[in-house]
Design an enzyme around this catalytic site. Structure first.
Site, PDB file in Angstrom:
ATOM      1  N   CYS A 129      -5.175  -1.625 -15.824  1.00  0.00           N
ATOM      2  CA  CYS A 129      -5.013  -3.084 -14.574  1.00  0.00           C
ATOM      3  C   CYS A 129      -5.518  -4.342 -15.749  1.00  0.00           C
ATOM      4  O   CYS A 129      -5.606  -5.584 -15.218  1.00  0.00           O
ATOM      5  CB  CYS A 129      -5.371  -3.041 -12.981  1.00  0.00           C
ATOM      6  SG  CYS A 129      -5.063  -1.894 -12.361  1.00  0.00           S
ATOM      7  N   HIS A 279      -5.675  -9.868 -10.897  1.00  0.00           N
ATOM      8  CA  HIS A 279      -4.919  -8.902 -10.472  1.00  0.00           C
ATOM      9  C   HIS A 279      -4.683  -8.453  -9.703  1.00  0.00           C
ATOM     10  O   HIS A 279      -5.648  -8.622  -8.152  1.00  0.00           O
ATOM     11  CB  HIS A 279      -5.736  -7.136 -11.115  1.00  0.00           C
ATOM     12  CG  HIS A 279      -5.435  -6.185 -11.078  1.00  0.00           C
ATOM     13  ND1 HIS A 279      -4.023  -6.108 -11.858  1.00  0.00           N
ATOM     14  CD2 HIS A 279      -6.165  -4.689 -10.660  1.00  0.00           C
ATOM     15  CE1 HIS A 279      -3.633  -4.350 -11.125  1.00  0.00           C
ATOM     16  NE2 HIS A 279      -4.568  -4.056 -10.978  1.00  0.00           N
ATOM     17  N   ASN A 309       1.552  -3.068  -7.129  1.00  0.00           N
ATOM     18  CA  ASN A 309       0.729  -3.020  -7.784  1.00  0.00           C
ATOM     19  C   ASN A 309       0.792  -2.578  -9.459  1.00  0.00           C
ATOM     20  O   ASN A 309       1.508  -1.103  -9.234  1.00  0.00           O
ATOM     21  CB  ASN A 309      -0.649  -2.061  -7.838  1.00  0.00           C
ATOM     22  CG  ASN A 309      -1.422  -2.395  -8.803  1.00  0.00           C
ATOM     23  OD1 ASN A 309      -1.714  -2.384  -9.886  1.00  0.00           O
ATOM     24  ND2 ASN A 309      -2.608  -1.589  -8.664  1.00  0.00           N
TER      25      ASN A 309
HETATM   26  O1  UT7 Z   1      -6.002  -1.494 -10.177  1.00  0.00           O
HETATM   27  C1  UT7 Z   1      -7.154  -1.298  -9.501  1.00  0.00           C
HETATM   28  C2  UT7 Z   1      -6.487   0.328  -9.161  1.00  0.00           C
HETATM   29  N1  UT7 Z   1      -6.429   0.169  -7.829  1.00  0.00           N
HETATM   30  C3  UT7 Z   1      -7.182  -0.259  -6.700  1.00  0.00           C
HETATM   31  O2  UT7 Z   1      -7.691  -1.054  -6.585  1.00  0.00           O
HETATM   32  C4  UT7 Z   1      -6.996   0.459  -5.202  1.00  0.00           C
HETATM   33  C5  UT7 Z   1      -8.658   0.214  -5.004  1.00  0.00           C
HETATM   34  N2  UT7 Z   1      -8.939   0.883  -3.441  1.00  0.00           N
HETATM   35  C6  UT7 Z   1      -8.057   1.025  -2.511  1.00  0.00           C
HETATM   36  O3  UT7 Z   1      -7.343  -0.275  -2.415  1.00  0.00           O
HETATM   37  C7  UT7 Z   1      -7.764   1.296  -1.195  1.00  0.00           C
HETATM   38  O4  UT7 Z   1      -9.116   2.402  -1.248  1.00  0.00           O
HETATM   39  C8  UT7 Z   1      -6.979   2.232  -0.573  1.00  0.00           C
HETATM   40  C9  UT7 Z   1      -5.594   1.055   0.066  1.00  0.00           C
HETATM   41  C10 UT7 Z   1      -6.331   3.329  -1.607  1.00  0.00           C
HETATM   42  C11 UT7 Z   1      -7.011   3.026   0.672  1.00  0.00           C
HETATM   43  O5  UT7 Z   1      -8.311   2.270   1.652  1.00  0.00           O
HETATM   44  P1  UT7 Z   1      -9.177   2.686   2.372  1.00  0.00           P
HETATM   45  O6  UT7 Z   1      -9.056   1.049   3.685  1.00  0.00           O
HETATM   46  O7  UT7 Z   1     -10.120   2.802   1.481  1.00  0.00           O
HETATM   47  O8  UT7 Z   1      -8.762   3.529   2.790  1.00  0.00           O
HETATM   48  P2  UT7 Z   1      -9.655   5.093   3.199  1.00  0.00           P
HETATM   49  O9  UT7 Z   1      -9.521   6.195   1.480  1.00  0.00           O
HETATM   50  O10 UT7 Z   1     -11.058   4.830   3.702  1.00  0.00           O
HETATM   51  O11 UT7 Z   1      -9.120   5.617   4.419  1.00  0.00           O
HETATM   52  C12 UT7 Z   1      -9.132   5.680   5.465  1.00  0.00           C
HETATM   53  C13 UT7 Z   1      -7.961   6.723   5.853  1.00  0.00           C
HETATM   54  C14 UT7 Z   1      -7.991   7.578   5.593  1.00  0.00           C
HETATM   55  O12 UT7 Z   1      -8.198   9.435   6.940  1.00  0.00           O
HETATM   56  P3  UT7 Z   1      -9.606   9.834   7.657  1.00  0.00           P
HETATM   57  O13 UT7 Z   1     -10.298  10.330   6.317  1.00  0.00           O
HETATM   58  O14 UT7 Z   1     -10.448   7.988   7.765  1.00  0.00           O
HETATM   59  O15 UT7 Z   1      -8.641  10.254   8.337  1.00  0.00           O
HETATM   60  C15 UT7 Z   1      -7.082   8.279   4.624  1.00  0.00           C
HETATM   61  O16 UT7 Z   1      -6.348   9.919   4.091  1.00  0.00           O
HETATM   62  O17 UT7 Z   1      -6.789   6.123   5.914  1.00  0.00           O
HETATM   63  C16 UT7 Z   1      -5.931   7.318   5.347  1.00  0.00           C
HETATM   64  N3  UT7 Z   1      -4.726   7.406   4.123  1.00  0.00           N
HETATM   65  C17 UT7 Z   1      -3.518   6.374   4.848  1.00  0.00           C
HETATM   66  N4  UT7 Z   1      -3.425   6.712   6.029  1.00  0.00           N
HETATM   67  C18 UT7 Z   1      -1.823   6.447   6.026  1.00  0.00           C
HETATM   68  C19 UT7 Z   1      -5.286   6.267   3.050  1.00  0.00           C
HETATM   69  N5  UT7 Z   1      -3.975   6.890   2.645  1.00  0.00           N
HETATM   70  C20 UT7 Z   1      -3.172   6.479   3.040  1.00  0.00           C
HETATM   71  C21 UT7 Z   1      -1.822   6.588   3.835  1.00  0.00           C
HETATM   72  N6  UT7 Z   1      -1.117   6.040   4.957  1.00  0.00           N
HETATM   73  N7  UT7 Z   1      -0.778   6.056   2.640  1.00  0.00           N
END
Ligand code: UT7
Length: 352
Positions: A129, A279, A309
């Site tokens: 990225c 980004h 992204n």
């Molecule tokens: O370019 C650089 C590359 N990437 C990034 O910069 C991405 C950086 N990270 C993020 O954008 C975020 O961490 C994510 C969007 C990937 C995840 O968001 P979050 O608010 O950190 O969610 P989380 O990982 O804490 O997950 C919360 C819940 C989990 O369920 P439990 O364990 O609370 O029951 C996940 O399993 O959401 C669940 N979850 C989903 N649910 C529905 C994770 N992905 C999904 C999904 N749909 N696609």
């Protein structure tokens, strides 16, 4: 004094729009099925990421990353009023190369029809990225030393073929889209220290390398590629893996730090900057960066809602999109900050 200017800009996204509503129904070839394949929904994706839709290439095996790069490149070259044969160097950032080697820049050179006409230098860079800012720093150094005079800088990504379309991969899969952006960079003679590319910075912290990665193979092992579709652990090497929270926190920190350093080191204030183009990984990351770094919200340009992204492509794609909407104009000064796998991060201040 010789400085580097942006001579042309172009971008390309494939025609197929994949809305969040469609995502749960896609199979491993991103073909829509009648039944749900992944437990996710529009509400979660929008609330956690700001993404509404993204673009995917056709799944018929006809489109590679170099094809997306080619279209963006042709548009940037035309925008610069040049011919492909004027290009004397290609720098291409991608984490989704056509094949493992050679790099993708040589395929773009061939597709531009200039391979044996110019034999121009071709670099692939691998800063995910952060590639576009890293590439801009390289290009700026090349131009200012007189090494090359017409550099084609491209960020291009084809993500849709390497995502895990299942609940296991949903945290990563919903984020990414396909697309490309390009610039042509060349020299200008000026005494204005603010003209053209004014500032670039590039940083990395290898401690974060395994917080966001895609293995495909491990060269330390023999055989170095193993693949068994029935073995969950083994086939996981085919898909990107991410510790989302660690990436999120480090992204906010890296982008805030590099944005503040860019202003401190150049002595500019937000009054001197027309647009902030971060980004595009997650709208929540960008909102946090804007809040912490005290960036005027009306100066922020995003496209994450439309394209997701697109990794190395997000910065030129976002600038070009908003230029087409009539917001970004010739001569506008942009501050861009990026963060990606590696961890890598950086910032640049430049006029378009
Ligand atoms: O370019 C650089 C590359 N990437 C990034 O910069 C991405 C950086 N990270 C993020 O954008 C975020 O961490 C994510 C969007 C990937 C995840 O968001 P979050 O608010 O950190 O969610 P989380 O990982 O804490 O997950 C919360 C819940 C989990 O369920 P439990 O364990 O609370 O029951 C996940 O399993 O959401 C669940 N979850 C989903 N649910 C529905 C994770 N992905 C999904 C999904 N749909 N696609």
């Amino acid at each position: 004094m010789i400085r580097t200017k942006v001579m042309g800009l172009g971008s390309y996204v494939p025609d197929r729009i994949v809305k969040n509503e469609e995502i749960p129904f896609l199979d491993e070839k991103h073909v829509r099925q009648a039944t749900k394949q992944t437990e996710t929904d529009d509400e979660w994706i929008q609330r956690r990421t700001g993404i509404k839709e993204r673009r995917y290439v056709p799944q018929d095996g006809t489109t590679a990353t170099s094809d997306l790069a080619l279209e963006a490149a042709k548009r940037a070259i035309a925008d610069a009023g040049l011919q492909p044969t004027d290009i004397d160097c290609i720098i291409l950032g991608t984490l989704s190369p056509d094949i493992h080697f050679p790099g993708t820049a040589v395929f773009v050179q061939k597709k531009l029809g200039i391979a044996d006409k110019t034999n121009c230098a071709c670099f692939d860079i691998r800063q995910q990225c952060s590639s576009f800012v890293y590439g801009m720093q390289m290009a700026d150094a090349f131009v200012r030393t007189g090494m090359y005079k017409r550099i084609l800088l491209i960020g291009a990504e084809l993500h849709s073929h390497s995502l895990d379309y299942s609940t296991r991969g949903r945290d990563v899969m919903v984020l990414f889209g396909d697309g490309a952006g390009a610039m042509v960079l060349g020299p200008m003679e000026t005494d204005d220290a603010k003209a053209g590319i004014m500032y670039t910075s590039a940083h990395a912290d290898g401690n974060g390398a395994m917080d966001l990665y895609l293995k495909i193979f491990e060269i330390a092992k023999a055989p170095y590629v193993g693949y068994d579709a029935n073995n969950r652990d083994e086939n996981q090497i085919k898909y990107p893996q991410m510790d989302g929270k660690r990436v999120f926190l480090n992204a906010v920190r890296g982008m805030v730090m590099s944005t503040q350093a860019a202003l401190a080191k150049t002595g500019l204030s937000w009054d001197d900057i027309t647009w902030f183009v971060p980004h595009q990984a997650n709208l929540r990351i960008n909102e946090k960066v804007v809040e912490v770094a005290k960036i005027p919200p009306e100066k922020v340009l995003n496209t994450i809602d439309l394209f997701g992204n697109t990794t190395a492509a997000t910065v030129p794609l976002t600038i070009d999109y908003w230029r087409q909407q009539g917001k970004v104009k010739k001569g506008d000064r942009i501050l861009s900050s990026v963060f990606g796998s590696g961890f890598t991060w950086g910032a640049a201040i430049f006029q378009v």
